[in-house]
Write an enzyme that holds these catalytic residues in place. Structure first.
Site, mmCIF file in Angstrom:
data_model
loop_
_atom_site.group_PDB
_atom_site.id
_atom_site.type_symbol
_atom_site.label_atom_id
_atom_site.label_comp_id
_atom_site.label_asym_id
_atom_site.label_seq_id
_atom_site.Cartn_x
_atom_site.Cartn_y
_atom_site.Cartn_z
ATOM 1 N NE ARG A 176 90.938 30.857 36.846
ATOM 2 C CZ ARG A 176 92.071 30.192 37.102
ATOM 3 N NH1 ARG A 176 92.725 30.397 38.224
ATOM 4 N NH2 ARG A 176 92.527 29.296 36.260
ATOM 5 C CG ASP A 252 101.742 25.291 35.435
ATOM 6 O OD1 ASP A 252 102.912 25.212 35.852
ATOM 7 O OD2 ASP A 252 100.751 24.929 36.102
HETATM 8 P P1 AMP Z 1 97.832 23.877 39.678
HETATM 9 O O1 AMP Z 1 98.713 23.388 40.762
HETATM 10 O O2 AMP Z 1 96.488 24.289 40.173
HETATM 11 O O3 AMP Z 1 98.469 24.931 38.840
HETATM 12 O O4 AMP Z 1 97.528 22.630 38.725
HETATM 13 C C1 AMP Z 1 98.525 21.919 38.056
HETATM 14 C C2 AMP Z 1 97.903 20.972 37.056
HETATM 15 O O5 AMP Z 1 97.131 19.976 37.720
HETATM 16 C C3 AMP Z 1 96.977 21.633 36.058
HETATM 17 O O6 AMP Z 1 97.130 20.994 34.814
HETATM 18 C C4 AMP Z 1 95.616 21.359 36.644
HETATM 19 O O7 AMP Z 1 94.610 21.400 35.669
HETATM 20 C C5 AMP Z 1 95.812 19.958 37.222
HETATM 21 N N1 AMP Z 1 94.872 19.681 38.327
HETATM 22 C C6 AMP Z 1 94.887 20.210 39.558
HETATM 23 N N2 AMP Z 1 93.874 19.727 40.315
HETATM 24 C C7 AMP Z 1 93.199 18.844 39.548
HETATM 25 C C8 AMP Z 1 92.046 18.035 39.740
HETATM 26 N N3 AMP Z 1 91.378 18.006 40.887
HETATM 27 N N4 AMP Z 1 91.649 17.264 38.707
HETATM 28 C C9 AMP Z 1 92.287 17.290 37.537
HETATM 29 N N5 AMP Z 1 93.373 18.027 37.281
HETATM 30 C C10 AMP Z 1 93.834 18.814 38.269
HETATM 31 MG MG MG Z 2 97.866 26.061 37.407
#
Ligand code: AMP
Ligand code: MG
Length: 489
Positions: A176, A252
């Site tokens: 990305r 975030d």
């Molecule tokens: P997001 O919903 O993608 O914004 O993610 C929210 C949080 O969850 C962020 O801190 C991500 O890094 C963490 N996260 C999402 N998917 C995973 C995964 N498969 N393994 C570890 N952390 C994750």
């Molecule tokens: Mg995120």
């Protein structure tokens, strides 16, 4: 220094910041990396000289198996409000390789998404499914084609390893590219866990990186806040223009640079309805299409809260200053939204024109009542009336259209000019949900890229109708009432 063979030129400013802002972290090697998608146009645009015959080298480097020369991989720390609740987060499924400097001196984050666990992964595996990375690639590139600020996608490399979710998936890593991955939530993290000096130093860093005009500001935090609000309003107005629903506008996932990023459960609205929600976890419709401006304002209030200690030494005074700016959000948004919707109907600077705004409201109400397709309705309006059919060839639409024509005339607008303005603002192609899913199925199940590549092609030139791809302009026959999207990690 630029690597003469590859064009990569890393200069990693983030790695030099205060150490609590990140943790150095290496990508976990994968078993059998294979380049499935590589964005040669983007690679060239950012100064890379990657030879298409060296796919194996690309796969090794963009899977994280081999480190790119000059990179300093790290996971960023951040916090955020998820569905209104504060949480400590951080790159749990992403690693920043570093910042690449393009030949025109633009600094870009190069990030791997899905490279394995980091100290911020909590219980997650830090991996990503092929399907969700293909989805991000397609939709982020479509947003770019639509002229909307966004992170971009350089490559999708399959890992040759399974990823376990509710089912077993193929794993993949997305590269990305973004102006940065600095979020509202990064400021919330610093405010919550670090000191006032850190907040000041970081504000200065962000200003140098994204708002250099503010370098000499007497109140950097306050001016930064106003500037971020401006960019966010512009971004949301773009989303509302094309029917984009981000789906998970947690703080975030809101970029300080004003780019669309963190593509998860996003989707495009077909039939116009401000309450449209596709994300399976958004049961209350917090992030519904029509709520996006309000949520942006809510998120900006979180940013303001984090900046308060350095907006003014007197807390009450700081609150008052920030509140005054936030209070302007609705009027500023209405102004920009009103102009944008005016453009979609061929009017310039029409936010203050009551007749035009009334016409817009009537059109939206009519679309909602008739389940009219948001994108295609504007295409009808800008097209030759001879070809109209269905609800467009009947009342009350025809009377509404006659009023539009009357207003054009009254305001002395040349119809050819109006049409050109509409064509620049009304996309012929948006990624249609059912086609996105079909394209992902075909790639994931049988490596058939026909539809995926067609969609990428039209996404590159979405304002020009292309008869050979007219099927890609249509929403699903069965509607998308039952369509669901997932954070789909
Ligand atoms: P997001 O919903 O993608 O914004 O993610 C929210 C949080 O969850 C962020 O801190 C991500 O890094 C963490 N996260 C999402 N998917 C995973 C995964 N498969 N393994 C570890 N952390 C994750
Ligand atoms: Mg995120």
């Amino acid at each position: 220094m630029t690597n003469q063979n590859t064009g990569w030129k890393f200069d990693n400013s983030y790695a030099k910041l205060q150490s609590k802002l990140f943790t150095f972290a290496q990508p976990d090697p994968v078993r059998a990396p294979n380049t499935l998608l590589f964005n040669y146009k983007l690679a060239t645009a950012i100064g890379l000289k990657i030879d298409p015959t060296t796919e194996a080298a690309i796969a090794n480097k963009l899977s994280g198996n081999e480190l790119l020369e000059g990179s300093q991989p790290l996971a960023q720390a951040y916090a955020g409000h998820q569905f209104g609740h504060f949480a400590m987060l951080g790159d749990g499924r992403a690693i920043l390789l570093g910042e690449h400097i393009t030949p025109d001196n633009t600094r870009l984050d190069i990030q791997l998404k899905g490279p394995g666990a980091t100290p911020y992964s909590r219980r997650g595996d830090g991996r990503a499914t092929l399907r969700s990375m293909l989805r991000e690639y397609l939709i982020s590139e479509a947003m770019y084609g639509l002229g909307i600020p966004t992170s971009r996608s350089l490559a999708v490399v399959t890992s040759g390893e399974p990823v376990y979710r509710e089912e077993v998936h193929e794993g993949a890593i997305l590269t990305r590219i973004a102006s940065s991955h600095i979020r509202v939530g990064t400021f919330e993290y610093i405010h919550q866990f670090l000191g006032k000096e850190d907040l000041e130093a970081y504000t200065q860093y962000v200003i140098e990186r994204h708002y250099p005009d503010l370098k000499t500001s007497k109140n950097p935090a306050f001016d930064l806040f106003k500037a971020v609000m401006d960019r966010q309003i512009d971004l949301i107005v773009h989303w509302m223009r094309v029917g984009f629903i981000h789906g998970v506008m947690n703080t975030d996932n809101m970029s300080i640079a004003g780019e669309t990023f963190d593509y998860g459960p996003c989707a495009f609205m077909n039939a116009y309805n401000p309450a449209t929600v596709f994300s399976a976890i958004d049961t209350n419709g917090r992030y519904a299409f029509g709520n996006q401006p309000r949520i942006a304002q809510w998120n900006l209030a979180c940013l303001a809260s984090a900046l308060l200690p350095i907006i003014h030494t007197d807390h009450a005074e700081a609150v008052q200053m920030a509140q005054a700016v936030l209070n302007d959000f609705p009027a500023l948004y209405e102004q920009k939204w009103g102009n944008m919707m005016g453009n979609k109907l061929g009017f310039n600077n029409a936010a203050g024109n009551i007749d035009v705004q009334e016409l817009i409201q009537e059109l939206l109400q009519w679309m909602a009542l008739n389940g009219a397709d948001y994108s295609n309705t504007f295409l009808v309006i800008q097209s030759d009336t001879q070809n109209w059919e269905g609800i467009y060839a009947a009342e009350p639409f025809l009377t509404w259209y006659a009023r539009l024509q009357f207003l054009w005339k009254e305001l002395g607008i040349d119809i050819a000019d109006a049409v050109r303005l509409m064509q620049r603002n009304n996309p012929a192609f948006i990624p249609r949900n059912h086609l996105v899913e079909q394209a992902l199925d075909e790639v994931c199940l049988s490596r058939d890229f026909t539809l995926f590549n067609q969609m990428l092609e039209v996404a590159g030139n979405p304002y020009v109708a292309n008869l050979s791809f007219s099927a890609l302009q249509m929403p699903s026959d069965t509607g998308d009432r039952l369509y669901k999207t997932y954070c789909g990690t």
